[in-house]
Write a protein that holds these residues in place. Structure first.
Motif, mmCIF file in Angstrom:
data_model
loop_
_atom_site.group_PDB
_atom_site.id
_atom_site.type_symbol
_atom_site.label_atom_id
_atom_site.label_comp_id
_atom_site.label_asym_id
_atom_site.label_seq_id
_atom_site.Cartn_x
_atom_site.Cartn_y
_atom_site.Cartn_z
ATOM 1 N N HIS A 179 -5.878 -14.615 17.483
ATOM 2 C CA HIS A 179 -5.038 -14.067 18.565
ATOM 3 C C HIS A 179 -5.086 -14.937 19.819
ATOM 4 O O HIS A 179 -4.244 -14.800 20.696
ATOM 5 N N GLU B 51 -9.935 -14.757 12.681
ATOM 6 C CA GLU B 51 -10.289 -14.571 14.091
ATOM 7 C C GLU B 51 -11.676 -15.097 14.463
ATOM 8 O O GLU B 51 -12.549 -14.333 14.891
ATOM 9 N N LEU C 92 4.316 1.102 1.826
ATOM 10 C CA LEU C 92 4.283 0.102 2.896
ATOM 11 C C LEU C 92 4.101 -1.302 2.311
ATOM 12 O O LEU C 92 3.115 -1.561 1.617
ATOM 13 N N VAL D 292 3.008 -4.732 3.007
ATOM 14 C CA VAL D 292 2.200 -5.370 4.051
ATOM 15 C C VAL D 292 2.361 -6.897 4.003
ATOM 16 O O VAL D 292 2.338 -7.567 5.033
ATOM 17 N N TYR E 51 0.883 -1.160 0.000
ATOM 18 C CA TYR E 51 0.000 0.000 0.000
ATOM 19 C C TYR E 51 0.922 1.211 0.000
ATOM 20 O O TYR E 51 1.566 1.488 1.014
ATOM 21 N N PRO F 14 2.117 -10.270 15.590
ATOM 22 C CA PRO F 14 1.649 -9.088 16.325
ATOM 23 C C PRO F 14 0.644 -8.280 15.499
ATOM 24 O O PRO F 14 0.513 -8.494 14.293
ATOM 25 N N ASN F 15 -0.057 -7.359 16.146
ATOM 26 C CA ASN F 15 -1.013 -6.500 15.442
ATOM 27 C C ASN F 15 -0.318 -5.821 14.262
ATOM 28 O O ASN F 15 0.801 -5.344 14.384
ATOM 29 N N GLY F 16 -1.022 -5.788 13.138
ATOM 30 C CA GLY F 16 -0.490 -5.125 11.959
ATOM 31 C C GLY F 16 0.533 -5.937 11.181
ATOM 32 O O GLY F 16 1.178 -5.429 10.257
ATOM 33 N N ALA F 17 0.698 -7.210 11.527
ATOM 34 C CA ALA F 17 1.703 -8.049 10.855
ATOM 35 C C ALA F 17 1.315 -8.391 9.414
ATOM 36 O O ALA F 17 2.155 -8.816 8.620
ATOM 37 N N GLY F 18 0.028 -8.229 9.089
ATOM 38 C CA GLY F 18 -0.393 -8.523 7.720
ATOM 39 C C GLY F 18 -1.218 -9.798 7.582
ATOM 40 O O GLY F 18 -1.434 -10.293 6.466
ATOM 41 N N LYS F 19 -1.741 -10.301 8.689
ATOM 42 C CA LYS F 19 -2.473 -11.589 8.663
ATOM 43 C C LYS F 19 -3.790 -11.463 7.886
ATOM 44 O O LYS F 19 -4.106 -12.311 7.046
ATOM 45 N N THR F 20 -4.557 -10.422 8.200
ATOM 46 C CA THR F 20 -5.846 -10.238 7.520
ATOM 47 C C THR F 20 -5.630 -9.956 6.030
ATOM 48 O O THR F 20 -6.383 -10.431 5.177
ATOM 49 N N THR F 21 -4.588 -9.196 5.736
ATOM 50 C CA THR F 21 -4.276 -8.909 4.327
ATOM 51 C C THR F 21 -3.968 -10.210 3.590
ATOM 52 O O THR F 21 -4.452 -10.432 2.466
#
Ligand SMILES: Nc1ncnc2c1ncn2[C@@H]1O[C@H](COP(=O)(O)OP(=O)(O)OP(=O)(O)O)[C@@H](O)[C@H]1O
Length: 259
Positions: free
Chosen positions: A203, A172, A16, A18, A13, A37-44
């Protein structure tokens, strides 16, 4: 047998990155968790695999076929289904009606020339089976708006299962659940293991370590480790990556402390 293979996936993006050159495989019937960790790119990453997010580069194959350029619905028809978000259900409809609509969406327009009673059976039978699989058979006639949060997450799973997948992408599934609800979902996923391959982003480390055959760890979009739960527990890079994380501290978790 490898069912899903991702090779050198990249998603940027702007400046960045991701998803940073991620490769992974998921075998038929196996639960493969992706943690980080949060923001690691899992959902992406899940979005790239499901077809919601277009990768900048890299390839994805499913059951030996290249699906990199296929849209979401064609991936679903081949058996790769993402669990629905509850925001896409109709709260005034019953659980059964919502799952039947998911069946209809997956089967497209093939009912156009059929008798209404046949249509109802063709949609309701698989919907009933899916509700049965997730333990919601007795709630088939319940209005979705009246169901508990944990039941909503079970319903999302039923809607994905009604599409007759070979692999589920689960983002999740335990989010916002009570301890009891989370345990129920863990038991449910354990029952489904073997029958469906699953890529699980979660998580809840207790659930991840209880469920997974394989765990991949992402940090800032990069894969830093992949292996069995035991291998991941012992991995120094993984322990370092999680140090300082208060909520998701792998090192502080009982499942991780067994090592
Ligand atoms: N559409 C977008 N545009 C710009 N940046 C984005 C976009 N989507 C995600 N990002 C950024 O990409 C990074 C990874 O986000 P992602 O949601 O995939 O992480 P995650 O590992 O799932 O996080 P969490 O555990 O908090 O859900 C974050 O820095 C996020 O801000």
């Amino acid at each position: 047998m490898t069912l899903l293979r991702a090779d050198h996936l990249i998603k940027r993006y702007g400046g960045l990155t991701v998803t940073d050159d991620v490769s992974m495989t998921v075998n038929a019937g196996e639960i493969h968790a992706v943690i980080g960790p949060n923001g690691a790119g899992k959902t992406t990453l899940i979005g790239q695999l499901s077809g919601e997010i277009k990768s900048n580069s890299g390839t994805i194959s499913f059951d030996g076929n290249d699906i990199t350029a296929l849209p979401i619905e064609q991936r679903v028809r081949r058996g790769l289904a993402r669990s629905y978000q509850i925001t896409s259900v109709f709260p005034d409809f019953t659980a059964l009606q919502n799952v039947a609509l998911a069946v209809q969406a997956q089967r497209g327009h093939s009912f156009r020339f059929w008798e209404p009673t046949t249509v109802a059976r063709e949609l309701n039978d698989p919907a009933h089976q899916a509700l049965e699989l997730v333990g919601l058979a007795s709630r088939a006639g319940t209005r979705v708006g009246d169901m508990a949060h944990g039941e909503h997450r079970q319903l999302e799973l039923a809607m994905a299962l009604a599409c007759e997948p070979r692999m589920l992408l689960l983002d999740e599934p335990m989010a916002g659940m009570s301890q009891r609800e989370s345990e129920t979902m863990t038991e449910l996923l354990l029952r489904l293991r073997g029958k469906y391959a699953m890529l699980l982003v979660e998580h809840d480390m207790e659930a991840v370590f209880a469920l997974s055959d394989c765990i991949t760890v992402l940090v800032y979009g990069k894969k830093i480790a992949s292996g069995t739960p035991d291998e991941i527990r012992r991995n120094e890079d993984v322990k370092t990556a999680y140090l300082g994380e208060e909520d998701d501290d792998l090192a502080a978790h009982p499942a991780a402390q067994e090592a």
